[in-house]
Design a protein around this motif. Structure first.
Motif, mmCIF file in Angstrom:
data_model
loop_
_atom_site.group_PDB
_atom_site.id
_atom_site.type_symbol
_atom_site.label_atom_id
_atom_site.label_comp_id
_atom_site.label_asym_id
_atom_site.label_seq_id
_atom_site.Cartn_x
_atom_site.Cartn_y
_atom_site.Cartn_z
ATOM 1 N N LEU A 176 0.861 -1.190 0.000
ATOM 2 C CA LEU A 176 0.000 0.000 0.000
ATOM 3 C C LEU A 176 0.891 1.231 0.000
ATOM 4 N N TYR A 177 0.735 2.064 -1.017
ATOM 5 C CA TYR A 177 1.611 3.220 -1.189
ATOM 6 C C TYR A 177 0.784 4.487 -1.359
ATOM 7 N N ALA A 178 1.172 5.519 -0.629
ATOM 8 C CA ALA A 178 0.533 6.830 -0.785
ATOM 9 C C ALA A 178 1.613 7.900 -0.835
ATOM 10 N N ASN A 179 1.656 8.628 -1.939
ATOM 11 C CA ASN A 179 2.535 9.776 -2.057
ATOM 12 C C ASN A 179 1.714 10.985 -1.619
ATOM 13 N N LEU A 180 2.118 11.597 -0.526
ATOM 14 C CA LEU A 180 1.336 12.675 0.087
ATOM 15 C C LEU A 180 1.958 14.045 -0.143
ATOM 16 N N GLN B 202 -6.109 11.528 0.461
ATOM 17 C CA GLN B 202 -5.126 10.932 -0.446
ATOM 18 C C GLN B 202 -4.809 9.489 -0.068
ATOM 19 N N ILE B 203 -4.774 9.193 1.219
ATOM 20 C CA ILE B 203 -4.588 7.797 1.644
ATOM 21 C C ILE B 203 -5.782 6.963 1.185
ATOM 22 N N THR C 69 -7.786 7.401 -1.298
ATOM 23 C CA THR C 69 -7.724 7.208 -2.744
ATOM 24 C C THR C 69 -6.635 6.202 -3.110
ATOM 25 N N ALA C 70 -5.447 6.385 -2.555
ATOM 26 C CA ALA C 70 -4.320 5.505 -2.883
ATOM 27 C C ALA C 70 -4.571 4.066 -2.459
ATOM 28 N N PHE C 71 -5.210 3.878 -1.320
ATOM 29 C CA PHE C 71 -5.445 2.534 -0.790
ATOM 30 C C PHE C 71 -6.795 1.962 -1.244
ATOM 31 N N THR C 72 -7.500 2.700 -2.088
ATOM 32 C CA THR C 72 -8.831 2.330 -2.604
ATOM 33 C C THR C 72 -9.804 1.920 -1.499
#
Length: 131
Positions: free
Chosen positions: A34-38, A50-51, A53-56
């Protein structure tokens, strides 16, 4: 990269690890990555959105820390047996709208999730960096 060199249930600064190596290690171990570029986030709300969205996360995600914990634990557990997790939170904001206290509260959610999965003997490793 060998995951055996990293404690199985930990939240730590990414420091010497590269995102690509962590992603490859997760794939090799059959674990979720699980990756989130913040880097575009400025506030707590931005970070949570953003987390999510990134982690669906599901549409009904409440965009608060309790909902984040629920999505990282109960919701995932209900989907079946898990092999493990490698989570990367890259470029957490460092500004007055997302100060040290806000960052620590967020990281505490991931620490609590690491404890949750640790009690179930499922590895959960979370790495983070700051802007």
């Amino acid at each position: 990269m060998q995951l055996q060199t990293v404690r199985p249930n930990i939240v730590q600064a990414i420091r010497a690890y590269r995102v690509d190596d962590l992603m490859q290690a997760a794939e090799t171990a059959g674990q979720h990555f699980l990756y989130a570029n913040l880097s575009q986030a400025q506030s707590k709300q931005d970070v949570l959105e953003q987390i999510a969205t990134a982690f669906t996360f599901p549409v009904h995600f409440g965009k608060n820390l309790d909902a984040l914990y629920d999505c990282m634990t109960d919701l995932v557990q209900k989907s079946g047996q898990q092999a493990g997790f490698i989570v990367v939170l890259e470029q957490l904001p460092d500004n007055p709208r997302f100060d040290r206290e806000a960052r620590e509260q967020l990281l505490d959610v991931f620490r609590d999730a690491a404890d949750y999965w640790g009690e179930r003997r499922i590895p959960f490793r979370c790495f983070y960096s700051f802007q």
